[in-house]
Design a protein around this motif. Structure first.
Motif, PDB file in Angstrom:
ATOM      1  N   THR A 391      38.504  56.609  45.280  1.00 36.73           N
ATOM      2  CA  THR A 391      39.405  55.661  44.645  1.00 36.73           C
ATOM      3  C   THR A 391      38.934  54.241  44.945  1.00 36.73           C
ATOM      4  OG1 THR A 391      41.271  57.173  44.853  1.00 36.73           O
ATOM      5  CG2 THR A 391      41.782  54.845  44.523  1.00 36.73           C
ATOM      6  N   VAL A 392      38.901  53.420  43.937  1.00 36.34           N
ATOM      7  CA  VAL A 392      38.435  52.049  44.088  1.00 36.34           C
ATOM      8  C   VAL A 392      39.554  51.176  44.646  1.00 36.34           C
ATOM      9  CG1 VAL A 392      37.604  50.005  42.845  1.00 36.34           C
ATOM     10  CG2 VAL A 392      36.747  52.281  42.232  1.00 36.34           C
ATOM     11  N   THR A 393      39.211  50.334  45.620  1.00 30.75           N
ATOM     12  CA  THR A 393      40.136  49.304  46.089  1.00 30.75           C
ATOM     13  C   THR A 393      40.004  48.094  45.177  1.00 30.75           C
ATOM     14  OG1 THR A 393      40.037  50.015  48.392  1.00 30.75           O
ATOM     15  CG2 THR A 393      40.698  47.738  47.975  1.00 30.75           C
ATOM     16  N   LEU A 394      41.099  47.663  44.582  1.00 30.00           N
ATOM     17  CA  LEU A 394      41.072  46.517  43.686  1.00 30.00           C
ATOM     18  C   LEU A 394      41.803  45.356  44.339  1.00 30.00           C
ATOM     19  CD1 LEU A 394      41.323  46.316  39.901  1.00 30.00           C
ATOM     20  CD2 LEU A 394      42.749  44.801  41.256  1.00 30.00           C
ATOM     21  N   LEU A 395      41.103  44.237  44.510  1.00 32.18           N
ATOM     22  CA  LEU A 395      41.693  43.018  45.039  1.00 32.18           C
ATOM     23  C   LEU A 395      41.898  42.049  43.884  1.00 32.18           C
ATOM     24  CD1 LEU A 395      39.369  42.473  48.145  1.00 32.18           C
ATOM     25  CD2 LEU A 395      41.483  43.808  48.006  1.00 32.18           C
ATOM     26  N   PRO A 396      43.101  41.524  43.702  1.00 32.59           N
ATOM     27  CA  PRO A 396      43.300  40.524  42.639  1.00 32.59           C
ATOM     28  C   PRO A 396      42.361  39.332  42.791  1.00 32.59           C
ATOM     29  CG  PRO A 396      45.405  41.288  43.498  1.00 32.59           C
ATOM     30  CD  PRO A 396      44.353  41.845  44.407  1.00 32.59           C
ATOM     31  N   ASN A 397      42.059  38.983  44.050  1.00 36.90           N
ATOM     32  CA  ASN A 397      41.083  37.936  44.319  1.00 36.90           C
ATOM     33  C   ASN A 397      40.561  38.121  45.734  1.00 36.90           C
ATOM     34  OD1 ASN A 397      44.066  36.410  44.269  1.00 36.90           O
ATOM     35  ND2 ASN A 397      42.971  36.221  46.200  1.00 36.90           N
ATOM     36  N   LEU A 398      39.386  37.593  45.979  1.00 39.58           N
ATOM     37  CA  LEU A 398      38.810  37.594  47.316  1.00 39.58           C
ATOM     38  C   LEU A 398      39.586  36.628  48.195  1.00 39.58           C
ATOM     39  CD1 LEU A 398      36.297  38.613  48.992  1.00 39.58           C
ATOM     40  CD2 LEU A 398      35.149  36.514  48.257  1.00 39.58           C
ATOM     41  N   GLY A 399      39.687  36.942  49.495  1.00 37.75           N
ATOM     42  CA  GLY A 399      40.340  36.014  50.403  1.00 37.75           C
ATOM     43  C   GLY A 399      39.527  34.746  50.604  1.00 37.75           C
ATOM     44  N   GLY A 400      38.200  34.862  50.530  1.00 37.10           N
ATOM     45  CA  GLY A 400      37.327  33.710  50.636  1.00 37.10           C
ATOM     46  C   GLY A 400      37.175  33.013  49.298  1.00 37.10           C
ATOM     47  N   THR A 401      36.118  32.188  49.199  1.00 41.41           N
ATOM     48  CA  THR A 401      35.927  31.381  47.999  1.00 41.41           C
ATOM     49  C   THR A 401      34.486  31.496  47.520  1.00 41.41           C
ATOM     50  OG1 THR A 401      37.588  29.819  48.773  1.00 41.41           O
ATOM     51  CG2 THR A 401      36.146  29.077  47.000  1.00 41.41           C
ATOM     52  N   ILE A 402      34.309  31.758  46.251  1.00 49.04           N
ATOM     53  CA  ILE A 402      33.016  31.814  45.589  1.00 49.04           C
ATOM     54  C   ILE A 402      33.102  30.948  44.334  1.00 49.04           C
ATOM     55  CG2 ILE A 402      32.259  34.076  46.445  1.00 49.04           C
ATOM     56  CD1 ILE A 402      33.514  35.334  43.998  1.00 49.04           C
ATOM     57  N   PRO A 403      31.981  30.560  43.728  1.00 47.39           N
ATOM     58  CA  PRO A 403      32.040  29.646  42.580  1.00 47.39           C
ATOM     59  C   PRO A 403      32.421  30.329  41.273  1.00 47.39           C
ATOM     60  CG  PRO A 403      29.767  30.187  43.072  1.00 47.39           C
ATOM     61  CD  PRO A 403      30.593  30.825  44.158  1.00 47.39           C
ATOM     62  N   ASN A 404      33.489  31.118  41.317  1.00 43.50           N
ATOM     63  CA  ASN A 404      33.867  31.896  40.142  1.00 43.50           C
ATOM     64  C   ASN A 404      34.457  31.052  39.028  1.00 43.50           C
ATOM     65  OD1 ASN A 404      34.071  34.614  39.004  1.00 43.50           O
ATOM     66  ND2 ASN A 404      36.274  34.299  39.082  1.00 43.50           N
ATOM     67  N   GLU A 405      34.967  29.849  39.355  1.00 44.60           N
ATOM     68  CA  GLU A 405      35.561  29.024  38.309  1.00 44.60           C
ATOM     69  C   GLU A 405      34.529  28.621  37.260  1.00 44.60           C
ATOM     70  OE1 GLU A 405      34.520  25.984  41.569  1.00 44.60           O
ATOM     71  OE2 GLU A 405      35.105  28.097  41.409  1.00 44.60           O
ATOM     72  N   CYS A 406      33.239  28.569  37.650  1.00 46.99           N
ATOM     73  CA  CYS A 406      32.183  28.246  36.677  1.00 46.99           C
ATOM     74  C   CYS A 406      32.140  29.292  35.565  1.00 46.99           C
ATOM     75  CB  CYS A 406      30.831  28.185  37.370  1.00 46.99           C
ATOM     76  SG  CYS A 406      30.736  26.982  38.703  1.00 46.99           S
TER      77      CYS A 406
END
Length: 462
Positions: A391-406
């Motif tokens: 079963t896959v664990t799905l996180l709505p978002n990572l606790g850290g920060t990556i440049p995903n807004e780009c």
């Protein structure tokens, strides 16, 4: 030609030692983006490691100069097979944090992969060289078995992520049409647990700010002037306590997030934080009350004091210090009013009676979160579960920060991140490492995802 044979091809690539050879060569390149003298290595990594690997798969690549002067270049590539097939944008970064060689233990070197049981050590091996090497090898496994990918693929690869991805957003804006795709698939950060295949759909944002208090009279003898001159360190300590209390709870209402959406709360309800071997024990009664540890990490905001300075801690003298400073970080989720953070902090401090504290915003990055009900999420979950029987664990978002807004905001893409590291990997620290079983599994599940993208029944099919 079959999905299973492609996965078998991926297993053979790992088990034969070929993957280790490639990864060792990449780790040996000291691609520290904080060092100006590393510029030739950063460019070499793009041309020799990434471009050469992609050229074998029929990608047309170009190394593009960074729009920010003096910053490392990007690699942009594409393999377009059919306008009727979905188009996937891939991303990775080849730069690493400072090697910190003197603090590695057991005669390990940051620039040599040391295999010790299930652990493979090396700087950048978790962040991000093993991760993008897995994804490139998975593409190669599909290509070897199918003779094509079965979908259109584009890639943007950077060498400045560890210094804040300068120029990445401007590059995405300038190349918006060229990077047009149906979704982003990328890998960074840790799984939620080592044993659990994980996907996350964005990341918390990060806002760094500095508080500075000065004594207009300069440093003064504490016996002669103590009690009549305000001590900057005392003022700053008390001001910080109004921002975040002694239990780690944010006290600025304007920097709290909106209520946790039901679909997000549902997704994190069963998650455990700190359950893997080697994880630190969680602090009792720390953080926002009424929330689970997982909700605090993945669905709420946190305010951390990262560094403080006043006087000389190594050689203190009996004097009221001239100044005191603190660097703080707000990690925040979607819906936080972070763009007005400076004003909110200043107004809060004024209400608390602190009128002479200088507030400076030093760095920031937006929070992102793809809707968990997006059809690409279900597609990815099904694919990974078919490859791993887990079963896959799905996180709505990572606790850290990556440049995903780009990718999520500037390019407007659905964003799916599939991490191949684990929480105890010690990224950015001495003895950074990855786990061989996690990498072997990740190589197969990524091969499965890329294989399934070539099937007719995918969300982006026309």
């Amino acid at each position: 030609m079959s999905r299973q044979s492609a996965l078998a091809h991926a297993r053979t690539h790992f088990d034969s030692g070929d993957f280790l050879v490639t990864l060792s060569r990449r780790v040996a390149l000291a691609t520290e983006s904080q060092r100006a003298d590393a510029a030739p290595l950063l460019r070499r990594y793009l041309s020799e490691e990434i471009e050469n690997s992609l050229a074998k798969l029929g990608f047309v690549c170009e190394i593009v100069e960074n729009p920010v002067a003096g910053m490392p270049p990007f690699l942009v590539g594409e393999r377009m097979e059919s306008p009727d097939r979905p188009t996937v944008l891939l991303y990775g970064h080849g730069d690493v944090i400072d090697g910190d060689a003197s603090n590695w233990t057991n005669e390990r070197s940051p620039w040599r992969v040391s295999v010790e049981g299930e652990r493979w050590y090396g700087r950048g091996i978790a962040d991000n060289k093993a991760q993008h090497s897995i994804n490139l090898a998975a593409l190669a496994a599909v290509f070897a078995e199918r003779g094509e990918l079965g979908f259109n693929a584009k890639i943007i690869f950077e060498m400045g992520e560890e210094v804040g991805s300068p120029g990445l957003d401007a590059m995405c804006e300038a190349l918006r049409e060229r990077l047009c795709a149906d979704l982003l698939i990328a890998s960074d950060g840790p799984r939620q647990r080592a044993s659990s295949p994980t996907i996350f759909l964005g990341s918390r944002g990060a806002l760094h700010f500095r508080l500075r208090v000065t004594n207009p009279a300069g440093a003064r003898h504490s016996g002669n002037w103590g009690g009549v001159l305000a001590n900057p360190a005392t003022v700053l300590a008390n001001a910080l306590a109004t921002l975040v209390d002694g239990k780690g709870r944010i006290r600025i209402n304007g920097l709290l997030p909106p209520p946790i959406p039901p679909h997000v709360r549902e997704r994190v309800a069963q998650l455990e934080v700190g359950a893997d071997e080697g994880d630190p024990a969680l602090s009792a009664n720390w953080g926002e009350p009424g929330l689970t540890p997982a909700e605090r990490v993945f669905a709420w905001n946190t305010l951390e004091v990262l560094a403080m300075n006043a006087g000389n801690i190594a050689h203190p003298v009996s004097a009221i210090p001239r100044a005191a400073e603190a660097v703080c970080q707000l990690r925040f989720v979607v819906g936080t009013d972070w763009l007005h953070a400076k004003k909110l902090i200043e107004e809060h401090l004024a209400r608390e009676g602190f009128h002479d504290i200088e507030v400076t915003i030093e760095a920031s990055g937006a929070a992102t979160r793809l809707d968990p009900n997006d059809p690409w999420v279900a597609f990815t979950e099904r694919s990974i579960e078919a490859s791993t029987a887990k079963t896959v664990t799905l996180l709505p978002n990572l606790g850290g920060t990556i440049p995903n807004e780009c990718f999520a905001d500037t390019l407007g893409l659905a964003t799916i991140w599939i991490p191949h590291s684990y929480p105890g990997c010690r990224q950015h620290a001495p003895d950074e490492h990855v786990l061989a079983p996690v990498m072997r599994e990740a190589l197969q599940l990524m091969t499965g995802v890329f294989w399934d993208l070539g099937d007719a029944d995918v969300p982006g099919a026309r």
